[in-house]
Scaffold this motif. Sequence first.
Motif, PDB file in Angstrom:
ATOM      1  N   GLU A 133      36.140  37.510  38.533  1.00  0.00           N
ATOM      2  CA  GLU A 133      34.927  38.240  38.906  1.00  0.00           C
ATOM      3  C   GLU A 133      33.810  37.989  37.898  1.00  0.00           C
ATOM      4  O   GLU A 133      32.653  37.785  38.263  1.00  0.00           O
ATOM      5  CB  GLU A 133      35.238  39.737  38.992  1.00  0.00           C
ATOM      6  CG  GLU A 133      36.138  40.110  40.169  1.00  0.00           C
ATOM      7  CD  GLU A 133      36.328  41.620  40.277  1.00  0.00           C
ATOM      8  OE1 GLU A 133      35.763  42.347  39.438  1.00  0.00           O
ATOM      9  OE2 GLU A 133      37.029  42.060  41.197  1.00  0.00           O
ATOM     10  N   THR A 134      34.165  37.985  36.605  1.00  0.00           N
ATOM     11  CA  THR A 134      33.152  37.761  35.569  1.00  0.00           C
ATOM     12  C   THR A 134      32.609  36.351  35.639  1.00  0.00           C
ATOM     13  O   THR A 134      31.398  36.127  35.602  1.00  0.00           O
ATOM     14  CB  THR A 134      33.749  38.035  34.183  1.00  0.00           C
ATOM     15  OG1 THR A 134      34.357  39.320  34.164  1.00  0.00           O
ATOM     16  CG2 THR A 134      32.669  37.974  33.118  1.00  0.00           C
ATOM     17  N   ALA A 137      30.257  35.789  38.660  1.00  0.00           N
ATOM     18  CA  ALA A 137      28.919  36.376  38.478  1.00  0.00           C
ATOM     19  C   ALA A 137      28.106  35.581  37.452  1.00  0.00           C
ATOM     20  O   ALA A 137      26.904  35.363  37.633  1.00  0.00           O
ATOM     21  CB  ALA A 137      29.050  37.832  38.045  1.00  0.00           C
ATOM     22  N   GLN A 383      34.913  51.208  37.549  1.00  0.00           N
ATOM     23  CA  GLN A 383      35.249  50.325  38.672  1.00  0.00           C
ATOM     24  C   GLN A 383      36.079  49.165  38.139  1.00  0.00           C
ATOM     25  O   GLN A 383      35.667  48.454  37.216  1.00  0.00           O
ATOM     26  CB  GLN A 383      33.980  49.805  39.348  1.00  0.00           C
ATOM     27  CG  GLN A 383      34.256  48.860  40.517  1.00  0.00           C
ATOM     28  CD  GLN A 383      32.982  48.342  41.156  1.00  0.00           C
ATOM     29  OE1 GLN A 383      31.883  48.810  40.845  1.00  0.00           O
ATOM     30  NE2 GLN A 383      33.112  47.358  42.027  1.00  0.00           N
ATOM     31  N   ARG A 385      37.794  46.756  40.394  1.00  0.00           N
ATOM     32  CA  ARG A 385      37.776  45.593  41.282  1.00  0.00           C
ATOM     33  C   ARG A 385      36.453  45.524  42.032  1.00  0.00           C
ATOM     34  O   ARG A 385      35.953  46.536  42.541  1.00  0.00           O
ATOM     35  CB  ARG A 385      38.938  45.647  42.274  1.00  0.00           C
ATOM     36  CG  ARG A 385      40.306  45.534  41.623  1.00  0.00           C
ATOM     37  CD  ARG A 385      41.394  45.553  42.678  1.00  0.00           C
ATOM     38  NE  ARG A 385      41.233  44.463  43.625  1.00  0.00           N
ATOM     39  CZ  ARG A 385      41.714  43.234  43.449  1.00  0.00           C
ATOM     40  NH1 ARG A 385      42.389  42.952  42.343  1.00  0.00           N
ATOM     41  NH2 ARG A 385      41.534  42.295  44.358  1.00  0.00           N
ATOM     42  N   LYS A 386      35.921  44.300  42.123  1.00  0.00           N
ATOM     43  CA  LYS A 386      34.636  44.103  42.780  1.00  0.00           C
ATOM     44  C   LYS A 386      34.712  44.391  44.274  1.00  0.00           C
ATOM     45  O   LYS A 386      33.744  44.854  44.878  1.00  0.00           O
ATOM     46  CB  LYS A 386      34.160  42.665  42.550  1.00  0.00           C
ATOM     47  CG  LYS A 386      32.791  42.374  43.115  1.00  0.00           C
ATOM     48  CD  LYS A 386      32.378  40.938  42.846  1.00  0.00           C
ATOM     49  CE  LYS A 386      30.999  40.651  43.422  1.00  0.00           C
ATOM     50  NZ  LYS A 386      30.592  39.244  43.165  1.00  0.00           N
ATOM     51  N   ASP A 387      35.884  44.109  44.895  1.00  0.00           N
ATOM     52  CA  ASP A 387      35.986  44.292  46.343  1.00  0.00           C
ATOM     53  C   ASP A 387      36.017  45.762  46.757  1.00  0.00           C
ATOM     54  O   ASP A 387      36.066  46.073  47.943  1.00  0.00           O
ATOM     55  CB  ASP A 387      37.207  43.560  46.905  1.00  0.00           C
ATOM     56  CG  ASP A 387      38.464  43.788  46.096  1.00  0.00           C
ATOM     57  OD1 ASP A 387      38.445  44.702  45.253  1.00  0.00           O
ATOM     58  OD2 ASP A 387      39.452  43.060  46.303  1.00  0.00           O
ATOM     59  N   GLU A 389      33.495  47.641  46.008  1.00  0.00           N
ATOM     60  CA  GLU A 389      32.087  47.982  45.799  1.00  0.00           C
ATOM     61  C   GLU A 389      31.583  49.006  46.807  1.00  0.00           C
ATOM     62  O   GLU A 389      30.866  49.948  46.458  1.00  0.00           O
ATOM     63  CB  GLU A 389      31.249  46.702  45.894  1.00  0.00           C
ATOM     64  CG  GLU A 389      29.795  46.872  45.527  1.00  0.00           C
ATOM     65  CD  GLU A 389      29.577  46.983  44.030  1.00  0.00           C
ATOM     66  OE1 GLU A 389      28.596  47.640  43.641  1.00  0.00           O
ATOM     67  OE2 GLU A 389      30.389  46.427  43.270  1.00  0.00           O
ATOM     68  N   HIS A 402      31.609  48.733  35.292  1.00  0.00           N
ATOM     69  CA  HIS A 402      32.347  47.616  35.874  1.00  0.00           C
ATOM     70  C   HIS A 402      32.425  46.533  34.811  1.00  0.00           C
ATOM     71  O   HIS A 402      31.413  45.902  34.474  1.00  0.00           O
ATOM     72  CB  HIS A 402      31.651  47.102  37.135  1.00  0.00           C
ATOM     73  CG  HIS A 402      32.436  46.062  37.857  1.00  0.00           C
ATOM     74  ND1 HIS A 402      31.889  45.218  38.795  1.00  0.00           N
ATOM     75  CD2 HIS A 402      33.747  45.718  37.768  1.00  0.00           C
ATOM     76  CE1 HIS A 402      32.821  44.401  39.252  1.00  0.00           C
ATOM     77  NE2 HIS A 402      33.948  44.690  38.648  1.00  0.00           N
ATOM     78  N   SER A 404      33.522  43.457  34.583  1.00  0.00           N
ATOM     79  CA  SER A 404      33.072  42.100  34.905  1.00  0.00           C
ATOM     80  C   SER A 404      31.559  42.008  34.937  1.00  0.00           C
ATOM     81  O   SER A 404      30.966  41.049  34.420  1.00  0.00           O
ATOM     82  CB  SER A 404      33.657  41.663  36.246  1.00  0.00           C
ATOM     83  OG  SER A 404      35.062  41.628  36.204  1.00  0.00           O
ATOM     84  N   ALA A 405      30.908  42.995  35.538  1.00  0.00           N
ATOM     85  CA  ALA A 405      29.451  42.980  35.627  1.00  0.00           C
ATOM     86  C   ALA A 405      28.812  43.118  34.251  1.00  0.00           C
ATOM     87  O   ALA A 405      27.824  42.442  33.943  1.00  0.00           O
ATOM     88  CB  ALA A 405      28.975  44.105  36.540  1.00  0.00           C
TER      89      ALA A 405
END
Length: 567
Positions: A133-134, A137, A383, A385-387, A389, A402, A404-405
């Motif tokens: 995820e990281t 992005a 958060q 996991r990105k999925d 969202e 989050h 990763s973000a």
Amino acid sequence: MNSIFFLVMRRMRAPLLALIFTYSVAVLGLVLIPGQDAEGNLWHMDFFHAFYFVSFMASTIGFGEIPYEFTDAQRLWVTFAIFFTVIVWLYSIGTLLTLFQDATFHQALIERRFARRIRQMRESFYLVCGYGETGSALIKALTERNQQAVAIDIRQERVNLLALENLRQYVPALCGDARLPLHLTEAGLDHPLCSGVVAITNSNEANLKIAITAKLLHPDITVICRADSHDIEANMASFGTDSIIDPFDTFAVHFATALQSPALNLLQEWLTSVADAPLGEPIYPPRHGLWVVCGYGRFGRAVFDQLRKEGMEVVVIEATPKKTGEPPKPFVIGRGTEEETLRAAEIERAVGIVAGTDNDANNLSIIMTARALNSDLFVILRQNRKDNEALIKAVKADMVMHSSAIIANRIRVLLGTPLLYEFVQLVLYEEDSWACELVSRISALVQHRVPDVWELAINQEQAYAVELALREHQRVNLAEIMRDPGKREQRLRCIPLLLIRNDQRIMLPAESQRLEPGDRLLFCGSGGAHDRMEWTLQNEHALSYVRVGEAPLQGWLWRWIRNRREV
């Protein structure tokens, strides 16, 4: 290339030996068996003609008996030779086809093509290790800024996913273990245009190994790593890692800034957001009262420490205190999803709750249960996991962490606009009123979308016209390059945030500030302002127009016409 060659030779060793043996036997038999010429005289075929005959016989091309018709003995030997040479050829071809389908051989070919493509790169690039995820992005942000990137990940499905991404630029990717120096070298670690290595895998140990390898094999390269363990961070720092990002500590500092100075927090959020994002609203976390922290892992501990530093009353809820470490008392054993656990933590009189476990479903359940007991809570949600969202947005938490973000955004700023990262560090020492005034100025410029942020250096590459004027001892100030090159009476919609000259740092420099060669400047404003400023910086006629109101005439014809008019 050597690995492919040795792999082929190792797999084809037995078939090649079988071919050599069968050819040798077939040739030797034809040499030894006597034949008859047209007059009935005995003769023996030489080795050259025997090898020639066996070559097209064994491949079943078809043949004629040379140089004379064969005897029955020769024909019997040829019949025998046809069968065992064809069998050996089938065995060899089957082995070769199996080799072409072998995963190891296929991976070796992919690595060779990948390494060749990297060697042929002619623009600077960043090596991104880890495409989760990281990494996804970060690479998207880099390519949107027209920066080249190379990716390496240990999972093939992630590499395949990258090939399907709709990115602005092509990103070469390799499925390999970034902990191995060979794969890092193939991905361009020793390439002269490699600008930096970013280690953002989900393993602290892997990131540490990547950092060590990068610094040992390429000491001058910039290395940025993700780490969520203080011990690993210290180890990385000992090897000279340039930037180490802990998402939990980063969010904790962000949260502390929101507590102490909401305007500063809003300013940081606007300046570091991705382009074209809507302007966020300020948040005001409660500074007095009870906070309930659910989950005492790495994230929960970081937020707990910040709350305690602010003098807050904090109660921790943790289901496995033996695993995470026993929280300071008072604490409650449980997950926080149960009403009884939250009541034991006195959720009814709490002002805020932190849902900080490593399970998104549990975090959502914690918030829903807590709001049923106390609807006025300030909510911080982790958060994972990105999925998820859509679910995270539906719960409408006041702050969302989050990992990763946070990491991708921090690295994007470090690589894309390093002066912005320096500016963000400097604003932490300013008063909230200072930040509030700057936020108002930015809001008046950009209205509903976050500002574009750009930096420039006064040199031949980024500001040719300005640098030329300064070499000719002309005075150029900041206000002049902030005028519209199409209509000099109008000011570009931008604000100078930072000027760096040698070791001097000037926050919000005055527009009367005189520019000097080597100056580095940070601006924010509308995207159109950036484009029009570039025209002034690079074109000497545009610079002359914004400075004195007219551009010098180009060419002898225009100068002759002007002189005639003056006469």
